[in-house]
Write a protein that holds these residues in place. Structure first.
Motif, PDB file in Angstrom:
ATOM      1  N   LEU A  65       0.799  -1.227   0.000  1.00  0.00           N
ATOM      2  CA  LEU A  65       0.000   0.000   0.000  1.00  0.00           C
ATOM      3  C   LEU A  65       0.838   1.286   0.000  1.00  0.00           C
ATOM      4  O   LEU A  65       0.295   2.369  -0.138  1.00  0.00           O
ATOM      5  N   THR A  66       2.127   1.169   0.168  1.00  0.00           N
ATOM      6  CA  THR A  66       3.070   2.297   0.194  1.00  0.00           C
ATOM      7  C   THR A  66       2.648   3.402   1.162  1.00  0.00           C
ATOM      8  O   THR A  66       2.651   4.579   0.821  1.00  0.00           O
ATOM      9  N   ARG A  67       2.308   3.008   2.361  1.00  0.00           N
ATOM     10  CA  ARG A  67       1.989   3.978   3.413  1.00  0.00           C
ATOM     11  C   ARG A  67       3.242   4.281   4.227  1.00  0.00           C
ATOM     12  O   ARG A  67       4.098   3.421   4.418  1.00  0.00           O
ATOM     13  N   ILE A  68       3.325   5.497   4.727  1.00  0.00           N
ATOM     14  CA  ILE A  68       4.439   5.912   5.567  1.00  0.00           C
ATOM     15  C   ILE A  68       3.978   5.837   7.021  1.00  0.00           C
ATOM     16  O   ILE A  68       2.954   6.420   7.377  1.00  0.00           O
ATOM     17  N   ILE A  69       4.727   5.124   7.852  1.00  0.00           N
ATOM     18  CA  ILE A  69       4.389   5.066   9.274  1.00  0.00           C
ATOM     19  C   ILE A  69       5.168   6.142  10.015  1.00  0.00           C
ATOM     20  O   ILE A  69       6.214   6.595   9.561  1.00  0.00           O
ATOM     21  N   ASP A  70       4.664   6.540  11.172  1.00  0.00           N
ATOM     22  CA  ASP A  70       5.332   7.536  12.004  1.00  0.00           C
ATOM     23  C   ASP A  70       6.286   6.803  12.939  1.00  0.00           C
ATOM     24  O   ASP A  70       5.933   6.444  14.062  1.00  0.00           O
ATOM     25  N   THR A  71       7.499   6.575  12.470  1.00  0.00           N
ATOM     26  CA  THR A  71       8.476   5.788  13.222  1.00  0.00           C
ATOM     27  C   THR A  71       8.740   6.387  14.598  1.00  0.00           C
ATOM     28  O   THR A  71       8.852   5.655  15.583  1.00  0.00           O
ATOM     29  N   VAL A  72       8.850   7.692  14.686  1.00  0.00           N
ATOM     30  CA  VAL A  72       9.156   8.343  15.964  1.00  0.00           C
ATOM     31  C   VAL A  72       8.054   8.069  16.989  1.00  0.00           C
ATOM     32  O   VAL A  72       8.344   7.631  18.113  1.00  0.00           O
ATOM     33  N   LYS A  73       6.804   8.295  16.629  1.00  0.00           N
ATOM     34  CA  LYS A  73       5.704   8.085  17.577  1.00  0.00           C
ATOM     35  C   LYS A  73       5.549   6.610  17.937  1.00  0.00           C
ATOM     36  O   LYS A  73       5.290   6.269  19.088  1.00  0.00           O
ATOM     37  N   ILE A  74       5.710   5.744  16.947  1.00  0.00           N
ATOM     38  CA  ILE A  74       5.601   4.307  17.216  1.00  0.00           C
ATOM     39  C   ILE A  74       6.718   3.854  18.143  1.00  0.00           C
ATOM     40  O   ILE A  74       6.485   3.110  19.096  1.00  0.00           O
ATOM     41  N   ALA A  75       7.931   4.306  17.900  1.00  0.00           N
ATOM     42  CA  ALA A  75       9.063   3.940  18.763  1.00  0.00           C
ATOM     43  C   ALA A  75       8.848   4.458  20.187  1.00  0.00           C
ATOM     44  O   ALA A  75       9.172   3.760  21.157  1.00  0.00           O
ATOM     45  N   GLU A  76       8.303   5.662  20.329  1.00  0.00           N
ATOM     46  CA  GLU A  76       8.013   6.209  21.660  1.00  0.00           C
ATOM     47  C   GLU A  76       6.980   5.351  22.392  1.00  0.00           C
ATOM     48  O   GLU A  76       7.136   5.056  23.580  1.00  0.00           O
ATOM     49  N   LEU A  77       5.919   4.935  21.677  1.00  0.00           N
ATOM     50  CA  LEU A  77       4.909   4.072  22.291  1.00  0.00           C
ATOM     51  C   LEU A  77       5.513   2.738  22.707  1.00  0.00           C
ATOM     52  O   LEU A  77       5.252   2.239  23.796  1.00  0.00           O
ATOM     53  N   CYS A  78       6.314   2.173  21.828  1.00  0.00           N
ATOM     54  CA  CYS A  78       6.950   0.890  22.146  1.00  0.00           C
ATOM     55  C   CYS A  78       7.849   1.009  23.378  1.00  0.00           C
ATOM     56  O   CYS A  78       7.827   0.147  24.262  1.00  0.00           O
ATOM     57  N   ARG A  79       8.616   2.071  23.440  1.00  0.00           N
ATOM     58  CA  ARG A  79       9.500   2.283  24.586  1.00  0.00           C
ATOM     59  C   ARG A  79       8.679   2.441  25.865  1.00  0.00           C
ATOM     60  O   ARG A  79       9.019   1.892  26.909  1.00  0.00           O
ATOM     61  N   GLN A  80       7.568   3.174  25.773  1.00  0.00           N
ATOM     62  CA  GLN A  80       6.701   3.401  26.938  1.00  0.00           C
ATOM     63  C   GLN A  80       6.167   2.084  27.501  1.00  0.00           C
ATOM     64  O   GLN A  80       6.065   1.921  28.712  1.00  0.00           O
TER      65      GLN A  80
END
Length: 84
Positions: free
Chosen positions: A28-43
């Motif tokens: 689908l060639t969607r761009i994910i928000d790596t920064v926000k996702i990484a922050e959630l994962c870290r949390q």
């Protein structure tokens, strides 16, 4: 994922240990928000793994945006290049 609230709900309640996504998503060639996702994962103490085969390491460096692990597939790039 585009639904960060849904992702947070899953990370909080489902006991996930690993988040995995492609950047850019295929097909689908969607761009994910790596920064926000990484922050959630870290949390929530979840490992964040991003596959950048489609984007290539030249175009996107998830480690610089907070990801824990990064995957690349040289075979996929090689196969596409050999078709031309």
């Amino acid at each position: 994922p585009a639904d960060l609230e849904g992702l947070e709900r899953i990370l909080k309640t489902e006991g996930a240990t690993l988040f995995f996504s492609e950047q850019i998503t295929n097909p689908l060639t969607r761009i994910i928000d790596t920064v926000k996702i990484a922050e959630l994962c870290r949390q929530y103490k979840v490992i964040c793994c991003i596959d950048t085969t489609f984007a290539t390491p030249v175009n996107h460096k998830p480690i610089q945006h907070g990801a824990d692990l990064v995957l690349h597939s040289g075979n996929s790039v090689q196969e596409v290049c050999s078709e031309y």
